[in-house]
Design a protein around this motif. Structure first.
Motif, PDB file in Angstrom:
ATOM      1  N   ALA A 110       0.830  -1.206   0.000  1.00 33.03           N
ATOM      2  CA  ALA A 110       0.000   0.000   0.000  1.00 33.03           C
ATOM      3  C   ALA A 110       0.871   1.264   0.000  1.00 33.03           C
ATOM      4  O   ALA A 110       0.559   2.241  -0.688  1.00 33.03           O
ATOM      5  N   LEU A 111       1.975   1.229   0.756  1.00 34.95           N
ATOM      6  CA  LEU A 111       2.870   2.391   0.795  1.00 34.95           C
ATOM      7  C   LEU A 111       3.476   2.653  -0.580  1.00 34.95           C
ATOM      8  O   LEU A 111       3.577   3.800  -1.028  1.00 34.95           O
ATOM      9  N   LEU A 112       3.881   1.567  -1.260  1.00 35.10           N
ATOM     10  CA  LEU A 112       4.468   1.726  -2.599  1.00 35.10           C
ATOM     11  C   LEU A 112       3.421   2.214  -3.596  1.00 35.10           C
ATOM     12  O   LEU A 112       3.698   3.054  -4.452  1.00 35.10           O
ATOM     13  N   ARG A 113       2.218   1.674  -3.474  1.00 39.12           N
ATOM     14  CA  ARG A 113       1.144   2.100  -4.374  1.00 39.12           C
ATOM     15  C   ARG A 113       0.896   3.602  -4.196  1.00 39.12           C
ATOM     16  O   ARG A 113       0.800   4.346  -5.180  1.00 39.12           O
ATOM     17  N   ALA A 114       0.815   4.040  -2.950  1.00 33.57           N
ATOM     18  CA  ALA A 114       0.561   5.460  -2.686  1.00 33.57           C
ATOM     19  C   ALA A 114       1.723   6.331  -3.170  1.00 33.57           C
ATOM     20  O   ALA A 114       1.521   7.476  -3.571  1.00 33.57           O
ATOM     21  N   ALA A 115       2.925   5.761  -3.149  1.00 35.92           N
ATOM     22  CA  ALA A 115       4.110   6.519  -3.598  1.00 35.92           C
ATOM     23  C   ALA A 115       4.217   6.552  -5.119  1.00 35.92           C
ATOM     24  O   ALA A 115       5.121   7.178  -5.658  1.00 35.92           O
ATOM     25  N   GLY A 116       3.320   5.846  -5.819  1.00 35.09           N
ATOM     26  CA  GLY A 116       3.332   5.868  -7.273  1.00 35.09           C
ATOM     27  C   GLY A 116       4.284   4.867  -7.911  1.00 35.09           C
ATOM     28  O   GLY A 116       4.577   4.950  -9.101  1.00 35.09           O
ATOM     29  N   ALA A 117       4.777   3.896  -7.137  1.00 33.74           N
ATOM     30  CA  ALA A 117       5.579   2.820  -7.737  1.00 33.74           C
ATOM     31  C   ALA A 117       4.683   1.988  -8.655  1.00 33.74           C
ATOM     32  O   ALA A 117       3.464   1.964  -8.482  1.00 33.74           O
ATOM     33  N   VAL A 118       5.295   1.325  -9.622  1.00 33.68           N
ATOM     34  CA  VAL A 118       4.528   0.599 -10.640  1.00 33.68           C
ATOM     35  C   VAL A 118       4.828  -0.894 -10.520  1.00 33.68           C
ATOM     36  O   VAL A 118       5.975  -1.316 -10.692  1.00 33.68           O
ATOM     37  N   LEU A 170      16.602   3.057  -1.264  1.00 39.50           N
ATOM     38  CA  LEU A 170      15.416   3.834  -1.654  1.00 39.50           C
ATOM     39  C   LEU A 170      14.143   3.050  -1.375  1.00 39.50           C
ATOM     40  O   LEU A 170      13.155   3.585  -0.868  1.00 39.50           O
ATOM     41  N   LEU A 171      14.179   1.758  -1.700  1.00 38.70           N
ATOM     42  CA  LEU A 171      12.986   0.932  -1.500  1.00 38.70           C
ATOM     43  C   LEU A 171      12.760   0.659  -0.008  1.00 38.70           C
ATOM     44  O   LEU A 171      11.618   0.674   0.465  1.00 38.70           O
ATOM     45  N   ALA A 172      13.846   0.461   0.735  1.00 37.78           N
ATOM     46  CA  ALA A 172      13.714   0.245   2.185  1.00 37.78           C
ATOM     47  C   ALA A 172      13.088   1.466   2.843  1.00 37.78           C
ATOM     48  O   ALA A 172      12.207   1.356   3.704  1.00 37.78           O
ATOM     49  N   HIS A 173      13.531   2.638   2.438  1.00 41.24           N
ATOM     50  CA  HIS A 173      12.979   3.889   2.959  1.00 41.24           C
ATOM     51  C   HIS A 173      11.462   3.940   2.709  1.00 41.24           C
ATOM     52  O   HIS A 173      10.676   4.245   3.606  1.00 41.24           O
ATOM     53  N   ALA A 174      11.067   3.594   1.479  1.00 39.27           N
ATOM     54  CA  ALA A 174       9.661   3.751   1.078  1.00 39.27           C
ATOM     55  C   ALA A 174       8.712   2.821   1.836  1.00 39.27           C
ATOM     56  O   ALA A 174       7.545   3.155   2.046  1.00 39.27           O
ATOM     57  N   ILE A 175       9.194   1.650   2.254  1.00 37.91           N
ATOM     58  CA  ILE A 175       8.280   0.673   2.882  1.00 37.91           C
ATOM     59  C   ILE A 175       8.374   0.680   4.407  1.00 37.91           C
ATOM     60  O   ILE A 175       7.605  -0.018   5.074  1.00 37.91           O
ATOM     61  N   SER A 176       9.294   1.466   4.972  1.00 40.69           N
ATOM     62  CA  SER A 176       9.510   1.381   6.420  1.00 40.69           C
ATOM     63  C   SER A 176       8.638   2.393   7.172  1.00 40.69           C
ATOM     64  O   SER A 176       8.013   3.262   6.579  1.00 40.69           O
ATOM     65  N   GLY A 177       8.613   2.253   8.489  1.00 42.21           N
ATOM     66  CA  GLY A 177       7.853   3.160   9.349  1.00 42.21           C
ATOM     67  C   GLY A 177       6.849   2.406  10.199  1.00 42.21           C
ATOM     68  O   GLY A 177       6.527   1.245   9.925  1.00 42.21           O
ATOM     69  N   HIS A 178       6.388   3.069  11.241  1.00 40.52           N
ATOM     70  CA  HIS A 178       5.468   2.428  12.181  1.00 40.52           C
ATOM     71  C   HIS A 178       4.110   2.157  11.540  1.00 40.52           C
ATOM     72  O   HIS A 178       3.605   2.944  10.759  1.00 40.52           O
ATOM     73  N   SER A 214      10.627   5.958  13.130  1.00 36.60           N
ATOM     74  CA  SER A 214      10.281   6.622  11.886  1.00 36.60           C
ATOM     75  C   SER A 214      10.826   5.816  10.709  1.00 36.60           C
ATOM     76  O   SER A 214      11.454   4.772  10.884  1.00 36.60           O
ATOM     77  N   GLN A 215      10.598   6.334   9.496  1.00 37.70           N
ATOM     78  CA  GLN A 215      11.101   5.682   8.282  1.00 37.70           C
ATOM     79  C   GLN A 215      12.628   5.590   8.320  1.00 37.70           C
ATOM     80  O   GLN A 215      13.286   6.397   8.970  1.00 37.70           O
ATOM     81  N   ILE A 216      13.160   4.617   7.587  1.00 42.15           N
ATOM     82  CA  ILE A 216      14.619   4.516   7.447  1.00 42.15           C
ATOM     83  C   ILE A 216      15.108   5.776   6.729  1.00 42.15           C
ATOM     84  O   ILE A 216      14.629   6.116   5.645  1.00 42.15           O
ATOM     85  N   ASP A 217      16.058   6.468   7.368  1.00 42.25           N
ATOM     86  CA  ASP A 217      16.503   7.788   6.918  1.00 42.25           C
ATOM     87  C   ASP A 217      17.702   7.632   5.986  1.00 42.25           C
ATOM     88  O   ASP A 217      18.695   7.008   6.348  1.00 42.25           O
ATOM     89  N   LEU A 218      17.608   8.210   4.799  1.00 39.21           N
ATOM     90  CA  LEU A 218      18.691   8.039   3.822  1.00 39.21           C
ATOM     91  C   LEU A 218      19.614   9.247   3.736  1.00 39.21           C
ATOM     92  O   LEU A 218      20.503   9.279   2.885  1.00 39.21           O
TER      93      LEU A 218
END
Lengths: 96, 476
Positions: free
Chosen positions: B108-116, B224-232, B243-247
């Protein structure tokens, strides 16, 4: 130690797995081989350690008591092999 | 040069400079899949219309000036991640026809971020395996050598990324299932700290060990992908309140002064000499760049495989109880309720899944619980303590990811114990919940070798930063 065919059958019953006779024999051999190997952990001294059930142990995780929409009935039933009148249809559990 | 050659970071830059559109990127990857996947067998389902619709949506986001670094970037998903409305099979007959009514949180996080999403990838049934040979749909082949295994259980995801059918993929890692196939396919695979990525919607195998993570062709893409899917995530009660993995510090690390520990238990007899040599020579190059390397001993590692093959099946035997043919999946009729459930499970689970349910049920049954399950949890506690102690003195622990290179398909499938021994190097990170990454460090017998870097709990940012510096040093 060695696991008998009866024990394998008992475990299969507990696990709700209907197995063919040849599968039971195969699992007997496999369980004996693996569990024989698994004896190695008896050798390590762990007397000072409490069993650890989880990687990162969190305590008392509470959620806020907020009503949220759940799965609607149609979606919940869509994958069911058998349904009737908006319900899951399952084999009889308790006889009359 | 084809767009499929580019990394996710490069594609992202081109999307934002409008050199290329998201539908164009989606199409070249779908074409690559159409051209290559009959041979590789990385994907279980591809739905081009859905992919293109997502790509068009991503382009609209970009046109509006919205979206982030993964907007318009193709991602393949391991087929044990729930995707709303599209098949999620776990490579098992017992989920034939199942279409989840919800998305996994990571999805769901990736979908919301516009990943395909380009498709769902092959795996060992319910992620139980090390070779992707336990899939009911057949093995995936290693793009380096089609007669060999890509590793497993995320073998489809690793092969897809390796063969440029997607720049990125998600996998899941219970005992090494992201890192080992990444190593055998010569790419990067990262298992975050347990709890940094929500497990909601990942079909559970062993809940205290499972973790979702990224595979990519370099460290930056995986990060980049780890950042996008991480977080509480409140829907996973084991999700960390972090919080999200910080890059932000990803590229700011140096090797000089870094303290690396090499446990001798992972460089010993179990390790193939060619792999050992390759990893040691990579470690030597890190030393030449100013890193300090010390050999250490973590004695409980030798008991890791046993511990894992008690704990993981025990948890699996409980988790997989839900597959009973009553609410989803096919149902095979038997005598009464119990007979129906047992017939469905007995016929529709594959051999390895049934074997693990049997081991787990046995280990948890009366009379054996203390000798196996409780004992294994004590070993787990000792192993975690040994690693935590090492992290007091060293920044990270380095080792081979896999003791062997990609092995021929069929070679080990008849020898379940030998196959299980291959998980030696990767299991401890799952036991302790530690973040761990595998990155390519050279070749042995012409096949890729993976270097594993393990850090302390919540050290995801540091592990990624060190891996980024290591990748540069090994390339230079």
């Amino acid at each position: 130690m060695s696991i008998s065919l009866d024990e394998v059958q008992h475990v299969a019953r507990l696990a709700r797995l209907d197995l063919e006779p040849e599968e039971l024999l195969a699992f007997q051999a496999e369980l004996n081989a693996l569990l024989g190997h698994f004896q190695d952990i008896q050798a390590l001294d762990v007397s000072e350690f409490e069993p650890r059930p989880h990687a990162v142990v969190l305590h008392d995780v509470f959620g806020d008591d907020i009503a949220r929409p759940g799965l609607d009935r149609e979606d919940a039933l869509r994958n069911a092999p058998r349904t009737r009148a908006g319900l899951f249809l399952v084999p009889t559990i308790i006889e009359d | 040069m084809s767009l499929t050659e580019l990394t996710a970071a490069e594609l992202s830059a081109k999307l934002r400079s409008r050199d290329v559109s998201a539908p164009e990127i989606a199409r070249v990857h779908l074409d690559r899949i159409a051209e290559r996947d009959a041979e590789i067998g990385a994907f279980l389902s591809v739905e081009p219309e859905l992919t293109l619709a997502q790509a068009e949506n991503a382009q609209r986001m970009l046109d509006r000036g919205e979206g982030g670094r993964l907007t318009g970037v193709p991602v393949a998903l391991k087929d044990n991640l729930s995707t709303v409305g599209t098949p999620t099979t776990c490579a098992s007959l017992i989920l034939e026809g199942y279409r989840p009514p919800f998305d996994a949180t990571a999805v769901a996080l990736l979908r919301a971020a516009g990943a395909v999403f380009v498709g769902k990838t092959n795996l060992d049934e319910f992620a139980m395996g090390t070779s992707t040979e336990n899939s009911v749909f057949g093995s995936t082949r290693n793009p380096w050598d089609l007669t060999r295994s890509p590793g497993g259980s995320s073998g489809g995801s690793a092969a897809a990324v390796c063969d440029h059918m997607a720049p990125l993929a998600l996998g899941s890692d219970t005992g090494g299932s992201i890192r080992q196939p990444a190593a055998l396919c010569g790419i990067v695979g990262f298992k975050p700290t347990y709890g940094r990525v929500s497990r909601y919607g990942l079909v559970a195998f062993a809940s205290s060990l499972d973790q979702i993570g990224p595979l990519g062709r370099n460290v930056e893409d995986a990060a980049l992908l780890a950042h996008a899917i991480s977080g509480h995530d409140p829907t996973d009660s084991t999700s960390l309140p972090d919080s999200q993995i910080d890059l932000s510090g990803l590229k700011g690390g140096a090797l000089r002064g870094l303290r690396l520990a090499a446990p001798r238990e992972l460089f010993g007899e179990a390790c193939h000499p060619g792999v050992r040599e390759c990893v040691l020579s990579a470690v030597d190059r890190l030393r030449a760049e100013g890193a300090e390397v010390a050999e250490i001993s973590l004695p409980s590692i030798d008991y890791g495989v046993t511990t894992y093959y008690i704990i993981a099946p025990a948890e699996a035997s409980s988790n997989l109880a839900r597959f009973d043919g009553l609410r989803y999946g096919p149902r095979l009729e038997g005598e009464g309720h119990v007979g129906t459930v047992a017939a469905t499970r007995g016929r529709l689970f594959g051999h390895e899944v049934k074997a693990r349910i049997m081991i787990g049920t046995y280990a948890l049954s009366a009379g054996y619980y203390d000798a196996y399950y409780v004992r294994a949890q004590q070993v787990r506690a000792r192993m975690t303590a040994e690693f935590e102690h090492a992290f007091g003195e060293f920044d990270v622990i380095v080792s081979p990811t896999s003791p062997v290179v990609a092995f021929p398909l069929g070679e080990l499938s008849h020898d379940p114990l030998a196959l299980k021994m291959l998980d030696l190097c990767t299991i401890p990170a799952n036991m302790g919940g530690f973040p761990a990454i595998s990155l390519p460090c050279g070749l042995s017998e012409g096949l890729p070798v993976g270097l594993q870097i393990v850090g302390p709990i919540r050290g995801d940012e540091r592990v990624l930063q060190i891996a980024y510096a290591v990748e540069r040093a090994l390339a230079g």
